[in-house]
Design a protein around this motif. Structure first.
Motif, PDB file in Angstrom:
ATOM      1  N   ARG A 277       0.851  -1.195   0.000  1.00 22.97           N
ATOM      2  CA  ARG A 277       0.000   0.000   0.000  1.00 22.97           C
ATOM      3  C   ARG A 277       0.882   1.239   0.000  1.00 22.97           C
ATOM      4  O   ARG A 277       1.876   1.291   0.734  1.00 22.97           O
ATOM      5  CB  ARG A 277      -0.884   0.000   1.246  1.00 22.97           C
TER       6      ARG A 277
ATOM      7  N   SER B 238     -14.593   0.568   6.109  1.00 20.96           N
ATOM      8  CA  SER B 238     -14.080  -0.800   6.192  1.00 20.96           C
ATOM      9  C   SER B 238     -15.163  -1.806   5.818  1.00 20.96           C
ATOM     10  O   SER B 238     -16.314  -1.684   6.237  1.00 20.96           O
ATOM     11  CB  SER B 238     -13.607  -1.059   7.619  1.00 20.96           C
ATOM     12  N   SER B 239     -14.794  -2.820   5.012  1.00 19.07           N
ATOM     13  CA  SER B 239     -15.736  -3.894   4.693  1.00 19.07           C
ATOM     14  C   SER B 239     -15.756  -4.831   5.886  1.00 19.07           C
ATOM     15  O   SER B 239     -14.715  -5.354   6.273  1.00 19.07           O
ATOM     16  CB  SER B 239     -15.267  -4.665   3.465  1.00 19.07           C
TER      17      SER B 239
ATOM     18  N   LYS C 158      -7.489  -3.813   0.001  1.00 32.39           N
ATOM     19  CA  LYS C 158      -8.097  -4.990  -0.649  1.00 32.39           C
ATOM     20  C   LYS C 158      -9.244  -4.559  -1.564  1.00 32.39           C
ATOM     21  O   LYS C 158      -9.310  -4.959  -2.722  1.00 32.39           O
ATOM     22  CB  LYS C 158      -8.612  -5.987   0.402  1.00 32.39           C
TER      23      LYS C 158
ATOM     24  N   THR D  40      -6.746  -4.885   7.661  1.00 30.06           N
ATOM     25  CA  THR D  40      -7.743  -3.886   7.306  1.00 30.06           C
ATOM     26  C   THR D  40      -7.065  -2.559   6.898  1.00 30.06           C
ATOM     27  O   THR D  40      -6.049  -2.173   7.468  1.00 30.06           O
ATOM     28  CB  THR D  40      -8.740  -3.687   8.486  1.00 30.06           C
TER      29      THR D  40
ATOM     30  N   TYR E 122      -9.806  -1.580  -2.628  1.00 31.78           N
ATOM     31  CA  TYR E 122      -9.256  -0.687  -3.655  1.00 31.78           C
ATOM     32  C   TYR E 122      -8.747  -1.524  -4.830  1.00 31.78           C
ATOM     33  O   TYR E 122      -9.023  -1.215  -5.992  1.00 31.78           O
ATOM     34  CB  TYR E 122      -8.114   0.140  -3.058  1.00 31.78           C
TER      35      TYR E 122
HETATM   36  N1  LIG Z   1      -2.838   1.517  -4.096  1.00 28.04           N
HETATM   37  C1  LIG Z   1      -3.582   2.488  -3.558  1.00 28.04           C
HETATM   38  N2  LIG Z   1      -3.564   3.714  -4.094  1.00 28.04           N
HETATM   39  C2  LIG Z   1      -4.304   4.706  -3.577  1.00 28.04           C
HETATM   40  N3  LIG Z   1      -5.107   4.579  -2.488  1.00 28.04           N
HETATM   41  C3  LIG Z   1      -5.164   3.404  -1.905  1.00 28.04           C
HETATM   42  C4  LIG Z   1      -4.409   2.286  -2.400  1.00 28.04           C
HETATM   43  N4  LIG Z   1      -4.657   1.238  -1.609  1.00 28.04           N
HETATM   44  C5  LIG Z   1      -5.532   1.668  -0.683  1.00 28.04           C
HETATM   45  N5  LIG Z   1      -5.839   2.949  -0.848  1.00 28.04           N
HETATM   46  C6  LIG Z   1      -6.758   3.758  -0.017  1.00 28.04           C
HETATM   47  O1  LIG Z   1      -6.662   3.280   1.320  1.00 28.04           O
HETATM   48  C7  LIG Z   1      -7.936   3.272   1.958  1.00 28.04           C
HETATM   49  C8  LIG Z   1      -8.266   1.875   2.470  1.00 28.04           C
HETATM   50  O2  LIG Z   1      -8.385   1.003   1.369  1.00 28.04           O
HETATM   51  P1  LIG Z   1      -9.457  -0.179   1.306  1.00 28.04           P
HETATM   52  O3  LIG Z   1     -10.781   0.251   1.814  1.00 28.04           O
HETATM   53  O4  LIG Z   1      -9.386  -0.730  -0.047  1.00 28.04           O
HETATM   54  O5  LIG Z   1      -8.817  -1.168   2.376  1.00 28.04           O
HETATM   55  P2  LIG Z   1      -9.294  -2.626   2.754  1.00 28.04           P
HETATM   56  O6  LIG Z   1      -8.071  -3.457   2.875  1.00 28.04           O
HETATM   57  O7  LIG Z   1     -10.343  -3.113   1.816  1.00 28.04           O
HETATM   58  O8  LIG Z   1      -9.906  -2.372   4.196  1.00 28.04           O
HETATM   59  P3  LIG Z   1     -10.998  -3.262   4.993  1.00 28.04           P
HETATM   60  O9  LIG Z   1     -10.437  -4.593   5.181  1.00 28.04           O
HETATM   61  O10 LIG Z   1     -11.127  -2.513   6.290  1.00 28.04           O
HETATM   62  O11 LIG Z   1     -12.242  -3.222   4.182  1.00 28.04           O
HETATM   63  C9  LIG Z   1      -8.927   3.771   0.920  1.00 28.04           C
HETATM   64  O12 LIG Z   1      -9.151   5.139   1.141  1.00 28.04           O
HETATM   65  C10 LIG Z   1      -8.222   3.551  -0.403  1.00 28.04           C
HETATM   66  O13 LIG Z   1      -8.636   4.476  -1.370  1.00 28.04           O
END
Ligand SMILES: Nc1ncnc2c1ncn2[C@@H]1O[C@H](COP(=O)(O)OP(=O)(O)OP(=O)(O)O)[C@@H](O)[C@H]1O
Length: 451
Positions: A78, A258-259, A151, A147, A153
């Protein structure tokens, strides 16, 4: 007297469900045996099979999957605070090195994407696997990680920079337009606090029962799940965004959106037989797992915030972690080729069972953070990925339809006549289930129907 009556009632209930539960266990045992036999025949036949029987010719997407192994582990870092405690060697056969509690450790992965990797670069590496579904392969792509590491994203992406799912659909429909007749069927579920819910249910989403398939036929059934015939790409996008909006999300300590559930999208792609070859049935599972969040972290924040919903967040964190632990247990059992694989330990592993069976291909996209405060989680995630990378599912296998098994109502990108997002559901049944499959879930691929 009242308690005697109550006891008597309980006993009656137990007796009436006893046969059913015995039958369930028996079915599961049968499933395990047929799974083990399948694995045995795959490992015996695998490398010795002549190329013609193994799948597509050299250079084709499916070929890469077969050669590179059936589980591939990709890792995406990330963007954010760079740290000297996490470094990476990006690219093919890349690695991530961590320095945690004085120990340096290098984790090797099939591919490493640096923090500045674009959505396009990530998808480019996955596209061959996605397109192999049109040749009858079963492919499961899942995102895993702490989290807030990206993921969702990576899997969904924002509208201006779409992620794997929208790009995969676009690529599949583009490829389908080049020829042949195809039928695309969609289902979408989430697992929230161990309850399986249909994200595309025509009515209010209800908790669905997950059962073992009929005796001798293996597989998992999700009773009441809706399957949608999708005529075109636009409808598919609309349905996915509808499903996404039905998903459980919340603001947590680590992520504002968060999902809180695992989301499983399943596309079944039936290709009609043509002069170029026999018909095939491929399956694409896109799995956006809920993020792991240490219960103590969640708990600490709960107490600090005093928010009435925090107890709920803590409960969610616990169930998410339990199911991810179960997934780890399944991976360990598969890696050690144990006779018993504990797929039954969580709803997540039950639903993923067909996607992790012999002949399937799985791609794990691990998302990690480079922040020093996340280092413990990052190391845990990398260890999990390492375990997954050592699992062998046997060579990828295609599913060809029987000669007479051409899908009945085929469509090739037919424009939708009517309101978009209201295609015909086929409640509770998968598209044209093969006689050998016995499955009523789109999460369950039909058996290998090699004619
Ligand atoms: N490669 C990336 N470039 C830009 N922004 C990112 C990137 N990866 C994540 N983000 C940003 O980080 C934040 C968290 O990302 P995301 O919701 O996809 O995380 P997650 O792993 O799905 O979290 P959770 O498990 O809690 O759902 C979001 O605001 C997303 O836009």
């Amino acid at each position: 007297m009242a308690s005697l009556r109550q006891g008597c009632g309980d006993l009656r209930g137990l007796v009436s469900t006893f046969t059913q539960s015995c039958q369930g266990s028996l079915n599961e045992a049968r499933g395990q045996v047929s799974w083990a036999l399948g694995a045995l025949s795959v490992s015996e036949a695998g490398p010795q099979l002549p190329e013609k029987q193994q799948g597509p010719p050299p250079g084709c997407p499916g070929r890469i999957l077969e050669l590179k192994g059936n589980i591939r582990v990709l890792c995406r870092l990330r963007p954010g605070t760079p740290s000297s405690l996490v470094s990476s060697e990006p690219g093919l056969d890349g690695s991530v090195t961590t320095c945690y509690r004085g120990h340096r450790r290098r984790f090797r992965l099939d591919w490493v994407f640096p923090p500045d990797a674009s959505q396009e670069e990530v998808f480019r590496e996955l596209e061959p696997a996605v397109l192999s579904c049109l040749r009858g392969y079963s492919v499961c792509i899942f995102t895993y990680g702490q989290t807030g590491t990206g993921k969702t994203y990576s899997m969904e992406g924002p509208p201006e920079d779409p992620g794997i799912a929208p790009r995969a659909l676009q690529s599949l429909f583009r490829e389908m337009r080049t020829g042949g007749q195809h039928q695309v069927t969609l289902s979408m579920v989430e697992i929230y606090n161990e309850a399986v819910r249909d994200l595309l249910a025509p009515g209010p989403p209800e908790r669905l029962a997950v059962r073992q398939g009929p005796a001798g036929q293996g597989g998992i059934q999700v009773a009441g799940l809706t399957y949608w015939d999708v005529p075109n790409l636009e409808t598919l996008h609309q349905m996915l965004s509808l499903g996404r909006s039905n998903r459980a999300t919340a603001a947590t300590a680590m992520n504002q959106h968060s999902s809180r559930s695992h989301a499983l999208v399943t596309l079944t792609l039936q290709a009609a037989s043509s002069t170029r070859g026999s018909g095939t049935t491929g399956t694409l599972h896109l799995v956006d797992l809920a993020g792991s969040e240490r219960a103590w972290k969640a708990g600490g924040v709960c107490r600090a915030r005093g928010d009435p919903d925090d107890a709920q967040r803590l409960r969610e964190a616990r169930t998410i972690n339990r199911s991810l632990l179960a997934l780890g247990g399944v991976m360990t059992a598969l890696r050690s080729r144990r006779a018993h694989v504990p797929f039954r330990d969580s709803q997540l592993t039950r639903l993923l069972q067909p996607a992790l069976g012999p002949g399937a291909t799985a791609v794990l996209l691990l998302q990690i953070s480079t922040r020093p405060e996340d280092l413990g989680e990052t190391v845990c995630s990398l260890k999990f990925a390492e375990r997954v990378g050592q699992v062998e599912l046997g060579p990828a296998r295609r599913r060809r339809a029987r000669r007479s098994g051409t899908p009945s109502s085929l469509s090739t990108d037919t424009p939708l006549t009517g309101t978009p997002c209201t295609p015909t559901p086929s409640p509770g049944s998968p598209p044209s289930p093969g006689p050998d499959s016995g499955s009523s879930s789109a999460l369950v691929p039909q058996e290998d129907l090699l004619s």
